[in-house]
Scaffold this motif. Structure first.
Motif, PDB file in Angstrom:
ATOM      1  N   MET A  59       0.722  -1.304   0.106  1.00 28.07           N
ATOM      2  CA  MET A  59      -0.017  -0.056   0.110  1.00 28.07           C
ATOM      3  C   MET A  59       0.892   1.331  -0.161  1.00 28.07           C
ATOM      4  O   MET A  59       0.489   2.237  -0.801  1.00 28.07           O
ATOM      5  CB  MET A  59      -0.776  -0.013   1.210  1.00 28.07           C
ATOM      6  N   ARG A  60       2.159   1.402   0.769  1.00 28.70           N
ATOM      7  CA  ARG A  60       2.772   2.473   0.724  1.00 28.70           C
ATOM      8  C   ARG A  60       3.415   2.700  -0.659  1.00 28.70           C
ATOM      9  O   ARG A  60       3.410   3.831  -1.120  1.00 28.70           O
ATOM     10  CB  ARG A  60       4.048   2.155   1.874  1.00 28.70           C
ATOM     11  N   SER A  61       3.448   1.674  -1.514  1.00 25.44           N
ATOM     12  CA  SER A  61       4.153   1.803  -2.688  1.00 25.44           C
ATOM     13  C   SER A  61       3.290   2.208  -3.742  1.00 25.44           C
ATOM     14  O   SER A  61       3.444   3.168  -4.548  1.00 25.44           O
ATOM     15  CB  SER A  61       4.667   0.129  -3.279  1.00 25.44           C
ATOM     16  N   LYS A  62       1.924   1.837  -3.395  1.00 29.04           N
ATOM     17  CA  LYS A  62       0.849   2.548  -4.250  1.00 29.04           C
ATOM     18  C   LYS A  62       0.611   4.177  -3.916  1.00 29.04           C
ATOM     19  O   LYS A  62       0.626   4.961  -4.846  1.00 29.04           O
ATOM     20  CB  LYS A  62      -0.345   1.680  -4.082  1.00 29.04           C
ATOM     21  N   GLY A  69      -4.401  14.648  -5.722  1.00 32.99           N
ATOM     22  CA  GLY A  69      -5.429  14.497  -6.369  1.00 32.99           C
ATOM     23  C   GLY A  69      -5.942  13.142  -6.913  1.00 32.99           C
ATOM     24  O   GLY A  69      -6.916  13.090  -7.445  1.00 32.99           O
ATOM     25  N   ASP A  70      -4.893  12.314  -7.097  1.00 35.42           N
ATOM     26  CA  ASP A  70      -5.163  10.932  -7.573  1.00 35.42           C
ATOM     27  C   ASP A  70      -5.885  10.128  -6.686  1.00 35.42           C
ATOM     28  O   ASP A  70      -5.556  10.350  -5.218  1.00 35.42           O
ATOM     29  CB  ASP A  70      -3.990  10.253  -7.866  1.00 35.42           C
ATOM     30  N   THR A  71      -6.748   9.189  -7.125  1.00 33.10           N
ATOM     31  CA  THR A  71      -7.543   8.434  -6.096  1.00 33.10           C
ATOM     32  C   THR A  71      -7.715   6.958  -6.713  1.00 33.10           C
ATOM     33  O   THR A  71      -7.927   6.925  -7.991  1.00 33.10           O
ATOM     34  CB  THR A  71      -8.970   8.695  -6.100  1.00 33.10           C
ATOM     35  N   ILE A  72      -7.480   5.977  -5.973  1.00 35.94           N
ATOM     36  CA  ILE A  72      -7.584   4.765  -6.457  1.00 35.94           C
ATOM     37  C   ILE A  72      -8.602   3.768  -5.367  1.00 35.94           C
ATOM     38  O   ILE A  72      -8.324   4.004  -4.093  1.00 35.94           O
ATOM     39  CB  ILE A  72      -6.162   3.733  -6.414  1.00 35.94           C
ATOM     40  N   PRO A  73      -9.256   2.783  -5.858  1.00 35.33           N
ATOM     41  CA  PRO A  73     -10.011   1.953  -5.061  1.00 35.33           C
ATOM     42  C   PRO A  73      -9.124   0.770  -4.435  1.00 35.33           C
ATOM     43  O   PRO A  73      -8.368   0.220  -5.352  1.00 35.33           O
ATOM     44  CB  PRO A  73     -11.192   1.282  -5.757  1.00 35.33           C
ATOM     45  N   VAL A  74      -9.030   0.419  -2.931  1.00 37.07           N
ATOM     46  CA  VAL A  74      -8.085  -0.550  -2.888  1.00 37.07           C
ATOM     47  C   VAL A  74      -8.652  -1.120  -1.532  1.00 37.07           C
ATOM     48  O   VAL A  74      -9.497  -0.430  -0.537  1.00 37.07           O
ATOM     49  CB  VAL A  74      -6.707   0.149  -2.408  1.00 37.07           C
ATOM     50  N   LYS A  75      -8.025  -2.429  -1.173  1.00 35.05           N
ATOM     51  CA  LYS A  75      -8.232  -2.959   0.331  1.00 35.05           C
ATOM     52  C   LYS A  75      -6.878  -3.488   0.878  1.00 35.05           C
ATOM     53  O   LYS A  75      -6.178  -4.055   0.114  1.00 35.05           O
ATOM     54  CB  LYS A  75      -9.153  -3.999   0.152  1.00 35.05           C
ATOM     55  N   VAL A 122      -8.226  -4.217   8.410  1.00 29.02           N
ATOM     56  CA  VAL A 122      -8.292  -4.489   7.252  1.00 29.02           C
ATOM     57  C   VAL A 122      -9.311  -3.277   6.634  1.00 29.02           C
ATOM     58  O   VAL A 122     -10.453  -3.378   7.143  1.00 29.02           O
ATOM     59  CB  VAL A 122      -8.831  -5.804   6.495  1.00 29.02           C
ATOM     60  N   VAL A 123      -8.992  -2.346   5.813  1.00 30.24           N
ATOM     61  CA  VAL A 123      -9.872  -1.218   5.168  1.00 30.24           C
ATOM     62  C   VAL A 123     -10.117  -1.348   3.879  1.00 30.24           C
ATOM     63  O   VAL A 123      -9.068  -1.977   3.219  1.00 30.24           O
ATOM     64  CB  VAL A 123      -8.986   0.127   5.572  1.00 30.24           C
ATOM     65  N   GLU A 124     -11.170  -1.195   3.594  1.00 29.49           N
ATOM     66  CA  GLU A 124     -11.515  -1.133   2.113  1.00 29.49           C
ATOM     67  C   GLU A 124     -12.510   0.228   1.807  1.00 29.49           C
ATOM     68  O   GLU A 124     -13.018   0.912   2.547  1.00 29.49           O
ATOM     69  CB  GLU A 124     -12.698  -2.272   1.858  1.00 29.49           C
ATOM     70  N   GLY A 125     -11.659   0.859   0.684  1.00 29.57           N
ATOM     71  CA  GLY A 125     -12.240   2.070   0.203  1.00 29.57           C
ATOM     72  C   GLY A 125     -11.461   2.808  -0.718  1.00 29.57           C
ATOM     73  O   GLY A 125     -10.802   2.068  -1.589  1.00 29.57           O
ATOM     74  N   LYS A 126     -11.344   4.148  -0.546  1.00 34.70           N
ATOM     75  CA  LYS A 126     -10.521   4.796  -1.763  1.00 34.70           C
ATOM     76  C   LYS A 126      -9.201   5.429  -1.089  1.00 34.70           C
ATOM     77  O   LYS A 126      -9.475   6.259   0.003  1.00 34.70           O
ATOM     78  CB  LYS A 126     -11.443   5.897  -2.328  1.00 34.70           C
ATOM     79  N   SER A 162      -4.047   9.802   2.503  1.00 38.09           N
ATOM     80  CA  SER A 162      -5.171   9.641   3.060  1.00 38.09           C
ATOM     81  C   SER A 162      -6.021   8.423   2.519  1.00 38.09           C
ATOM     82  O   SER A 162      -5.701   7.867   1.338  1.00 38.09           O
ATOM     83  CB  SER A 162      -5.858  10.982   2.786  1.00 38.09           C
ATOM     84  N   PHE A 163      -7.178   8.174   3.424  1.00 32.93           N
ATOM     85  CA  PHE A 163      -7.876   6.969   2.982  1.00 32.93           C
ATOM     86  C   PHE A 163      -9.246   7.054   3.419  1.00 32.93           C
ATOM     87  O   PHE A 163      -9.470   7.651   4.680  1.00 32.93           O
ATOM     88  CB  PHE A 163      -7.308   5.692   3.428  1.00 32.93           C
ATOM     89  N   THR A 164     -10.339   7.151   2.425  1.00 31.96           N
ATOM     90  CA  THR A 164     -11.698   7.061   2.975  1.00 31.96           C
ATOM     91  C   THR A 164     -12.133   5.625   3.242  1.00 31.96           C
ATOM     92  O   THR A 164     -12.329   4.915   2.024  1.00 31.96           O
ATOM     93  CB  THR A 164     -12.630   7.864   1.932  1.00 31.96           C
ATOM     94  N   ALA A 165     -12.349   5.149   4.301  1.00 32.25           N
ATOM     95  CA  ALA A 165     -13.049   3.921   4.278  1.00 32.25           C
ATOM     96  C   ALA A 165     -14.344   3.489   4.345  1.00 32.25           C
ATOM     97  O   ALA A 165     -15.149   4.600   4.880  1.00 32.25           O
ATOM     98  CB  ALA A 165     -12.414   3.122   5.753  1.00 32.25           C
ATOM     99  N   ASP A 166     -14.762   2.781   3.498  1.00 28.91           N
ATOM    100  CA  ASP A 166     -16.276   2.500   3.376  1.00 28.91           C
ATOM    101  C   ASP A 166     -16.482   1.254   4.422  1.00 28.91           C
ATOM    102  O   ASP A 166     -17.493   1.357   4.794  1.00 28.91           O
ATOM    103  CB  ASP A 166     -16.583   1.788   2.065  1.00 28.91           C
ATOM    104  N   GLY A 167     -15.560   0.538   4.821  1.00 34.35           N
ATOM    105  CA  GLY A 167     -15.600  -0.477   5.762  1.00 34.35           C
ATOM    106  C   GLY A 167     -14.398  -0.688   6.486  1.00 34.35           C
ATOM    107  O   GLY A 167     -13.305  -0.621   5.669  1.00 34.35           O
ATOM    108  N   VAL A 168     -14.380  -1.333   7.689  1.00 33.17           N
ATOM    109  CA  VAL A 168     -13.155  -1.434   8.435  1.00 33.17           C
ATOM    110  C   VAL A 168     -13.404  -2.982   9.129  1.00 33.17           C
ATOM    111  O   VAL A 168     -14.447  -3.256   9.729  1.00 33.17           O
ATOM    112  CB  VAL A 168     -12.709  -0.656   9.274  1.00 33.17           C
ATOM    113  N   LEU A 169     -12.502  -4.016   9.009  1.00 30.68           N
ATOM    114  CA  LEU A 169     -12.456  -5.129   9.813  1.00 30.68           C
ATOM    115  C   LEU A 169     -11.446  -5.173  10.990  1.00 30.68           C
ATOM    116  O   LEU A 169     -10.358  -4.983  10.541  1.00 30.68           O
ATOM    117  CB  LEU A 169     -12.334  -6.502   8.855  1.00 30.68           C
TER     118      LEU A 169
END
Length: 172
Positions: A59-62, A69-75, A122-126, A162-169
């Motif tokens: 994730m750090r590499s991403k 301004g760039d945004t990617i969906p990721v978990k 585990v976080v899922e979002g943008k 930054s990260f906007t989480a839709d969900g967190v486990l």
């Protein structure tokens, strides 16, 4: 009629608040560690699983390849460094090599427990990169319980992962 209503309200309050002879010792039935176990493997927000989650290093590499301004969906899976101590409205996740990501929750729709530092999630979002203002950095430092001197030392904006989480486990 007014007196009747007042007397009725007082009587209801007295009987509703009546201690049924229970001592405060009877209320606590399980050790505090049981609470931590109940929170583990709990999902906040949308349901999230560990399947196909990348690790913090990937994730750090991403993040490093993104521009402001760039945004990617990721978990991804990472260790919690800190959580907002006021109400659990944000958390910081460790990405390794002294890097971390600031996680907020979609539409302010859920909060995290305040005592989950050092646990895995585990976080899922943008994921996105932004420049955080001095005012916001100071606000986050205050929420994290930093001293007045530490807050005053924040004088420059910072490029933030930054990260906007839709969900967190919460996994452990």
């Amino acid at each position: 009629m007014k007196r009747f209503v007042i007397v009725f309200a007082l009587a209801t309050t007295v009987f509703a608040c009546k201690d049924e002879g229970k001592s405060s010792k009877e209320v606590i039935k399980e050790p505090v560690t049981a609470v931590a176990e109940e929170v583990a493997n709990t999902t906040f927000g949308i349901p999230v699983s560990e399947a196909s989650a990348i690790d913090a290093v990937a994730m750090r590499s991403k993040f490093e390849s993104l521009r402001v301004g760039d945004t990617i969906p990721v978990k991804f899976k990472a260790k919690v460094n800190s959580v907002c101590q006021k109400k659990g409205c944000w958390m910081r996740l460790d990405l390794g090599e002294d890097q971390e990501t600031m996680v907020r929750f979609k539409d302010y729709g859920f909060f995290m427990p305040k005592d989950i530092a050092d646990q895995e999630v585990v976080v899922e979002g943008k994921a996105f990169v932004e420049e955080t203002s001095v005012k916001d950095l100071q606000h986050y430092a205050k929420d994290a319980g930093k001293t007045a001197e530490e807050i005053a030392a924040i004088t420059k904006p910072k490029k933030t992962y930054s990260f906007t989480a839709d969900g967190v486990l919460l996994t452990n």
